[in-house]
Design an enzyme around this catalytic site. Sequence first.
Site, PDB file in Angstrom:
ATOM      1  N   CYS A  51      -2.081  -2.518   7.715  1.00 51.72           N
ATOM      2  CA  CYS A  51      -1.734  -2.265   8.766  1.00 51.72           C
ATOM      3  C   CYS A  51      -2.166  -0.793   9.518  1.00 51.72           C
ATOM      4  O   CYS A  51      -2.330  -0.043   8.798  1.00 51.72           O
ATOM      5  CB  CYS A  51      -0.184  -2.566   9.198  1.00 51.72           C
ATOM      6  SG  CYS A  51       0.631  -1.294   8.263  1.00 51.72           S
TER       7      CYS A  51
ATOM      8  N   SER B 286       9.495 -39.166  10.089  1.00 48.42           N
ATOM      9  CA  SER B 286       9.529 -38.628  11.334  1.00 48.42           C
ATOM     10  C   SER B 286       8.535 -37.521  11.542  1.00 48.42           C
ATOM     11  O   SER B 286       7.854 -37.290  12.445  1.00 48.42           O
ATOM     12  CB  SER B 286      11.030 -38.379  11.752  1.00 48.42           C
ATOM     13  OG  SER B 286      10.948 -37.467  12.776  1.00 48.42           O
TER      14      SER B 286
ATOM     15  N   LEU C 201      21.153 -26.358  -1.356  1.00 51.26           N
ATOM     16  CA  LEU C 201      19.934 -25.855  -0.870  1.00 51.26           C
ATOM     17  C   LEU C 201      19.568 -24.406  -0.999  1.00 51.26           C
ATOM     18  O   LEU C 201      19.193 -23.730   0.066  1.00 51.26           O
ATOM     19  CB  LEU C 201      19.583 -26.504   0.654  1.00 51.26           C
ATOM     20  CG  LEU C 201      19.620 -27.976   0.725  1.00 51.26           C
ATOM     21  CD1 LEU C 201      19.494 -28.503   2.263  1.00 51.26           C
ATOM     22  CD2 LEU C 201      18.700 -28.674  -0.073  1.00 51.26           C
TER      23      LEU C 201
ATOM     24  N   GLU D 196       0.806  -1.486   0.012  1.00 51.99           N
ATOM     25  CA  GLU D 196      -0.003   0.083  -0.041  1.00 51.99           C
ATOM     26  C   GLU D 196       0.918   1.283  -0.284  1.00 51.99           C
ATOM     27  O   GLU D 196       0.507   2.156  -0.815  1.00 51.99           O
ATOM     28  CB  GLU D 196      -0.861   0.181   1.154  1.00 51.99           C
ATOM     29  CG  GLU D 196      -2.078  -1.283   1.263  1.00 51.99           C
ATOM     30  CD  GLU D 196      -1.629  -2.160   2.231  1.00 51.99           C
ATOM     31  OE1 GLU D 196      -0.169  -2.623   2.068  1.00 51.99           O
ATOM     32  OE2 GLU D 196      -2.057  -2.791   3.131  1.00 51.99           O
TER      33      GLU D 196
ATOM     34  N   CYS E  70      -0.275   1.766   6.871  1.00 56.34           N
ATOM     35  CA  CYS E  70      -0.856   1.768   5.796  1.00 56.34           C
ATOM     36  C   CYS E  70      -2.312   2.311   5.649  1.00 56.34           C
ATOM     37  O   CYS E  70      -2.894   3.106   4.601  1.00 56.34           O
ATOM     38  CB  CYS E  70      -0.827   0.452   5.183  1.00 56.34           C
ATOM     39  SG  CYS E  70       0.585  -0.235   4.670  1.00 56.34           S
TER      40      CYS E  70
ATOM     41  N   ALA F  40      10.521 -35.430  -4.771  1.00 53.26           N
ATOM     42  CA  ALA F  40      10.122 -35.982  -6.158  1.00 53.26           C
ATOM     43  C   ALA F  40      10.237 -37.612  -6.251  1.00 53.26           C
ATOM     44  O   ALA F  40      11.032 -38.016  -5.473  1.00 53.26           O
ATOM     45  CB  ALA F  40      11.263 -35.506  -6.956  1.00 53.26           C
TER      46      ALA F  40
HETATM   47  N1  LIG Z   1      13.632 -37.522  -4.593  1.00 54.34           N
HETATM   48  C1  LIG Z   1      13.777 -36.683  -3.584  1.00 54.34           C
HETATM   49  O1  LIG Z   1      13.211 -35.769  -3.641  1.00 54.34           O
HETATM   50  C2  LIG Z   1      14.985 -36.645  -2.411  1.00 54.34           C
HETATM   51  C3  LIG Z   1      14.834 -35.646  -1.503  1.00 54.34           C
HETATM   52  C4  LIG Z   1      15.925 -36.010  -0.669  1.00 54.34           C
HETATM   53  C5  LIG Z   1      16.673 -37.110  -0.494  1.00 54.34           C
HETATM   54  N2  LIG Z   1      16.378 -37.964  -1.473  1.00 54.34           N
HETATM   55  C6  LIG Z   1      17.284 -39.215  -1.523  1.00 54.34           C
HETATM   56  O2  LIG Z   1      16.627 -39.859  -0.204  1.00 54.34           O
HETATM   57  C7  LIG Z   1      17.930 -40.665   0.207  1.00 54.34           C
HETATM   58  C8  LIG Z   1      18.003 -40.365   1.656  1.00 54.34           C
HETATM   59  O3  LIG Z   1      16.969 -40.707   2.476  1.00 54.34           O
HETATM   60  P1  LIG Z   1      17.075 -41.471   3.897  1.00 54.34           P
HETATM   61  O4  LIG Z   1      15.621 -41.581   4.144  1.00 54.34           O
HETATM   62  O5  LIG Z   1      17.985 -42.419   3.857  1.00 54.34           O
HETATM   63  O6  LIG Z   1      17.614 -40.129   4.841  1.00 54.34           O
HETATM   64  P2  LIG Z   1      17.127 -39.065   5.309  1.00 54.34           P
HETATM   65  O7  LIG Z   1      15.611 -38.667   5.410  1.00 54.34           O
HETATM   66  O8  LIG Z   1      17.988 -38.035   4.334  1.00 54.34           O
HETATM   67  O9  LIG Z   1      18.107 -38.571   6.692  1.00 54.34           O
HETATM   68  C9  LIG Z   1      17.758 -39.475   7.865  1.00 54.34           C
HETATM   69  C10 LIG Z   1      18.679 -39.394   8.712  1.00 54.34           C
HETATM   70  O10 LIG Z   1      18.565 -38.035   9.396  1.00 54.34           O
HETATM   71  C11 LIG Z   1      18.866 -38.272  10.830  1.00 54.34           C
HETATM   72  N3  LIG Z   1      17.753 -37.741  11.543  1.00 54.34           N
HETATM   73  C12 LIG Z   1      18.054 -37.006  12.869  1.00 54.34           C
HETATM   74  N4  LIG Z   1      16.935 -36.764  13.553  1.00 54.34           N
HETATM   75  C13 LIG Z   1      15.828 -37.534  12.816  1.00 54.34           C
HETATM   76  C14 LIG Z   1      14.462 -37.520  12.989  1.00 54.34           C
HETATM   77  N5  LIG Z   1      13.899 -37.187  14.023  1.00 54.34           N
HETATM   78  N6  LIG Z   1      14.067 -38.178  12.172  1.00 54.34           N
HETATM   79  C15 LIG Z   1      14.484 -38.789  10.925  1.00 54.34           C
HETATM   80  N7  LIG Z   1      15.768 -38.619  10.661  1.00 54.34           N
HETATM   81  C16 LIG Z   1      16.503 -38.180  11.679  1.00 54.34           C
HETATM   82  C17 LIG Z   1      19.127 -39.748  10.840  1.00 54.34           C
HETATM   83  O11 LIG Z   1      20.690 -39.885  11.102  1.00 54.34           O
HETATM   84  P3  LIG Z   1      21.370 -41.134  11.473  1.00 54.34           P
HETATM   85  O12 LIG Z   1      21.174 -42.240  10.537  1.00 54.34           O
HETATM   86  O13 LIG Z   1      22.855 -40.343  11.413  1.00 54.34           O
HETATM   87  O14 LIG Z   1      20.821 -41.371  12.932  1.00 54.34           O
HETATM   88  C18 LIG Z   1      18.684 -40.480   9.776  1.00 54.34           C
HETATM   89  O15 LIG Z   1      18.880 -41.594   9.335  1.00 54.34           O
HETATM   90  C19 LIG Z   1      19.020 -40.222  -0.517  1.00 54.34           C
HETATM   91  O16 LIG Z   1      19.248 -41.356  -1.565  1.00 54.34           O
HETATM   92  C20 LIG Z   1      18.683 -39.009  -1.128  1.00 54.34           C
HETATM   93  O17 LIG Z   1      19.109 -39.041  -2.574  1.00 54.34           O
HETATM   94  C21 LIG Z   1      15.697 -37.934  -2.418  1.00 54.34           C
END
Ligand SMILES: NC(=O)c1ccc[n+]([C@@H]2O[C@H](COP(=O)([O-])OP(=O)(O)OC[C@H]3O[C@@H](n4cnc5c(N)ncnc54)[C@H](OP(=O)(O)O)[C@@H]3O)[C@@H](O)[C@H]2O)c1
Length: 343
Positions: free
Chosen positions: A54, A279, A183, A33, A63, A133
């Site tokens: 506001c 999670s 990111l 505005e 505004c 994705a």
């Molecule tokens: N297609 C897409 O859009 C996309 C996007 C992102 C990732 N990806 C792919 O996804 C794969 C990774 O996925 P992912 O499931 O293995 O792992 P992630 O979700 O990337 O990471 C999980 C890790 O984060 C940590 N963490 C800490 N606090 C957590 C909580 N409260 N809840 C969950 N995790 C927590 C843990 O580490 P610790 O194991 O050390 O305890 C857990 O193992 C990769 O291959 C990546 O390329 C794809």
Amino acid sequence: LTGENPSVGAVLVKNGKIIKEAVTSYNGRPHAEAILLRNKIFEKADLYVTLEPCCHFGKTPPCTSFIINSKIKRVFVGIKDPNPIVNGKGLKILKSAKIEVFNNILPEECAEPNEWFFKRFKSEFPYITIKTAISLDGKIATSTGISRWISSKKSRIFTQTLRKRHHAIMVGTNTILKDNPSLTIHEKNIIKQPDRIILDPDGILSPSFNVFKKHINERVFYFTGSKKTEKKFKNLNHVKIFYLPKKNCFLDILKIMKILKEEKVWSILVEGGGTLNASIIENNLVDRLYVVISPRLIGGKDAPTLFDGTGFKNLSKTPLLKNVEYIQSEQDIIITGFLKRYF
Ligand SMILES: NC(=O)c1ccc[n+]([C@@H]2O[C@H](COP(=O)([O-])OP(=O)(O)OC[C@H]3O[C@@H](n4cnc5c(N)ncnc54)[C@H](OP(=O)(O)O)[C@@H]3O)[C@@H](O)[C@H]2O)c1
């Protein structure tokens, strides 16, 4: 990109024709505005504004003063401002200056870009969006962890738009280890990159990963259960470390979200893997989802999916998106919908 302030659009109309338009500037000032009306007279014009104007004096006049001084005849307001310092007071001031006011003309459409701002006054958690994705068979990576690129170029440009609309981006350890993502928003003229949030329970990441690089005015929040990290990160002033005990192998996601709200992280785009998504979904923290579906097949029972974890046992308890929309993006389809609303 409007920082702590909501993003507002304003349009001036006279004799049925649009004569001027404005949106909130970078970092929230000046307001739309003020850009339209400051020191100008628009007698007999109508103002359309997405959010209630506001009425509080800050660094600049409110505004409502700009509207009254420019002799606007009628004001059409999309939705009332949820901020208690405004919340209906702006409408009252305009009415008492004999301006005709029409409120709540498009509440859902006008709240949607600022849903985080509505949640800010209602919840102890930030606004949380998951973006993933997937392949046609629901996988987010191959069984060897390769996920680049499942989606089309156009869908990845869309992800850039989502990053601009959130204050921070969150990922888990495995995504950083596999993909080493930055990111960031890929634009030079922005005044701030979104903050980044990293969850690394065992402190296995090193400062050389791209997510820890400083770009433009962003903060990096690093949550870990390992004190070893203190030494590793001591020269990175933009990285704020939080030590939390592990809970069932992971870091306590509810506690993390509360800390982030206290740190004034108002909205989060979760770009994590299936474990982090699980999670967040299982703790009922998600507000909105964007799922990019690519018409490819990955297969393999060990390939991660959008939502791993333990999952829901009872179909009647599974979250179902509301207000679903479908967007075609080259060969992909983007599905978006809400799990919670705040206006
Ligand atoms: N297609 C897409 O859009 C996309 C996007 C992102 C990732 N990806 C792919 O996804 C794969 C990774 O996925 P992912 O499931 O293995 O792992 P992630 O979700 O990337 O990471 C999980 C890790 O984060 C940590 N963490 C800490 N606090 C957590 C909580 N409260 N809840 C969950 N995790 C927590 C843990 O580490 P610790 O194991 O050390 O305890 C857990 O193992 C990769 O291959 C990546 O390329 C794809």
